[in-house]
Enzyme design. Structure first.
Site, short mmCIF file in Angstrom:
data_model
loop_
_atom_site.label_atom_id
_atom_site.label_comp_id
_atom_site.label_asym_id
_atom_site.label_seq_id
_atom_site.Cartn_x
_atom_site.Cartn_y
_atom_site.Cartn_z
N ILE A 102 0.82 -1.20 0.00
CA ILE A 102 0.00 0.00 0.00
C ILE A 102 0.86 1.25 0.00
CG2 ILE A 102 -1.78 1.27 1.26
CD1 ILE A 102 -2.80 -1.42 2.32
N ALA A 114 4.08 -1.51 8.89
CA ALA A 114 3.70 -2.41 9.99
C ALA A 114 4.07 -3.82 9.60
CB ALA A 114 2.21 -2.33 10.29
N SER A 170 -6.70 -1.44 11.00
CA SER A 170 -7.03 -2.68 10.30
C SER A 170 -8.40 -3.20 10.70
CB SER A 170 -5.99 -3.76 10.59
OG SER A 170 -6.37 -5.00 10.04
N TYR A 209 -1.58 -9.52 15.45
CA TYR A 209 -1.54 -8.36 14.55
C TYR A 209 -2.74 -7.45 14.81
CZ TYR A 209 -2.63 -5.72 10.34
OH TYR A 209 -2.98 -4.72 9.47
N VAL A 249 -7.46 -5.55 1.26
CA VAL A 249 -6.92 -4.77 0.16
C VAL A 249 -6.19 -5.70 -0.82
CG1 VAL A 249 -5.54 -2.77 -0.47
CG2 VAL A 249 -6.61 -2.86 1.80
N LYS A 276 4.77 -10.23 -1.06
CA LYS A 276 4.18 -10.52 0.24
C LYS A 276 4.04 -12.00 0.57
CE LYS A 276 0.73 -8.03 1.75
NZ LYS A 276 1.30 -7.46 3.00
N ARG A 305 -15.89 -11.48 2.49
CA ARG A 305 -14.95 -10.42 2.83
C ARG A 305 -15.34 -9.14 2.09
NH1 ARG A 305 -13.47 -13.79 5.79
NH2 ARG A 305 -11.38 -14.48 6.34
N TYR A 342 -10.55 -17.92 12.25
CA TYR A 342 -10.88 -17.53 10.89
C TYR A 342 -12.10 -16.63 10.85
CZ TYR A 342 -11.24 -18.02 5.82
OH TYR A 342 -11.28 -17.78 4.46
#
Length: 325
Positions: free
Chosen positions: A11, A75, A114, A140, A173, A181, A218, A283
């Site tokens: 990002i 992050a 987030s 996280y 995203v 990644k 999502r 999850y």
């Protein structure tokens, strides 16, 4: 100048592209590239200096009186990271230090929170709700929640705050520049590679009654929309607060995968695979951003539909050899 942390990352590098397109060249990139290929995201960007993450805090005095805004995208975003002390220092402590610098300098601070802070979604996805009630499912998400709560307390206590403090709870995203990644890249990226190699794509089975295999939902948001919202924040320094950043419309992983097949000009061929046991209890089966707060603040631009965003990403970037935006 504008400082972009995580500026070589997914990002962050897209934000640097957006700044360049605005005519801004006075950009300082802060990141932890080390042995990764993130440096490739910077090859087509204009910026004045790159500073390794671990050096930046020590060098902050050099920038006093010359910073308009810090856009903090840096992050550790791995939801599987087990070293909480690292997450605490990197995601919470570092962000506090940047907030404090901006408060002292009268600069703006735009930062990434987030949707992982919402946990299993049982408390909803309302960015106007009491964040103290949220229960993130991983370290996280909790590290992000810690900062959201800390900032809320600083504001409530009347302590010095940045001239502008705009945080965004990013939902799922996807888009160009995420190529480095690994397992944390989007399902679009993994689907494109899997389909290219085998002609098929595997999605996790569902382990929840009433949810079909591949029917987990999502809020998928295209990175170009994320950049448009950050630009809106830059152009509206009166905007402060913590805002959701998704599309406001949840879609299934099947929808996402079918859109990828279609963007590649192929017929869908999806198989369902077992979810690793260690993920099953942590999850998220549903996320959908409540976008009323951001819309109420004046953001009126339409978001890419899932099919539009996937088509742009696949055809203009992935099918061109993972071209960088």
């Amino acid at each position: 100048m504008i400082i972009v942390t995580g500026g070589a990352g997914f990002i962050g590098s897209c934000v640097v592209r957006m700044l360049n397109d605005m005519g801004r060249k006075d950009v300082v990139v802060v990141d932890h590239i080390a042995q990764s290929d993130k440096w490739m995201n910077l090859r087509n960007k204009a910026y004045t200096e790159y500073i390794p993450r671990d050096d930046f805090l020590a060098r902050q005095p050099e920038f006093r009186g010359n910073v308009e805004c810090i856009i903090h995208m840096g992050a550790c975003s791995a939801t599987t990271e087990k070293d909480f002390d690292f997450l605490y220092k990197n995601n919470f402590g570092y962000t506090k230090a940047l907030w404090t610098f901006c408060a002292e300098e009268g600069a703006s601070f735009i930062y990434a929170s987030s949707a992982a802070t919402y946990g299993d979604g049982s408390q909803g996805f309302d960015d106007k709700a009491d964040f103290r009630l949220l229960r993130p499912l991983n370290g996280y998400g909790y590290s992000k929640q810690l900062f959201d709560l800390w900032a809320e307390r600083e504001i409530a206590a009347g302590k010095p705050v940045p001239r502008q403090h705009a945080g965004f709870k990013f939902f799922n995203v996807y888009g160009p520049n995420e190529y480095f990644k690994g397992s944390m890249a989007s399902v679009v990226f993994h689907a494109f590679n899997k389909i290219t190699q085998t002609g098929k794509m595997g999605l996790f089975k569902s382990y929840r009654s009433g949810v079909a295999d591949g029917g987990q939902l999502r809020d998928f948001v295209y990175v170009k929309d994320v950049c448009r919202v950050i630009r809106f924040a830059l152009e509206h320094p009166e905007l402060s607060g913590l805002f959701n950043l998704g599309t406001g419309k949840a879609r299934t992983f099947c929808d996402l995968t079918v859109a990828t097949f279609h963007a590649m000009g192929r017929e869908p061929d999806i198989e369902f695979i077992e979810m690793p046991a260690e993920l099953r209890e942590k999850y998220q089966y549903y996320t959908q951003a409540d976008m009323a707060k951001l819309r109420g603040a004046g953001y009126v631009e339409p978001f890419y539909t899932l099919e539009e965003g996937v088509a742009d990403y696949v055809r203009n970037y992935l099918m061109k050899g993972c071209e960088v935006w």
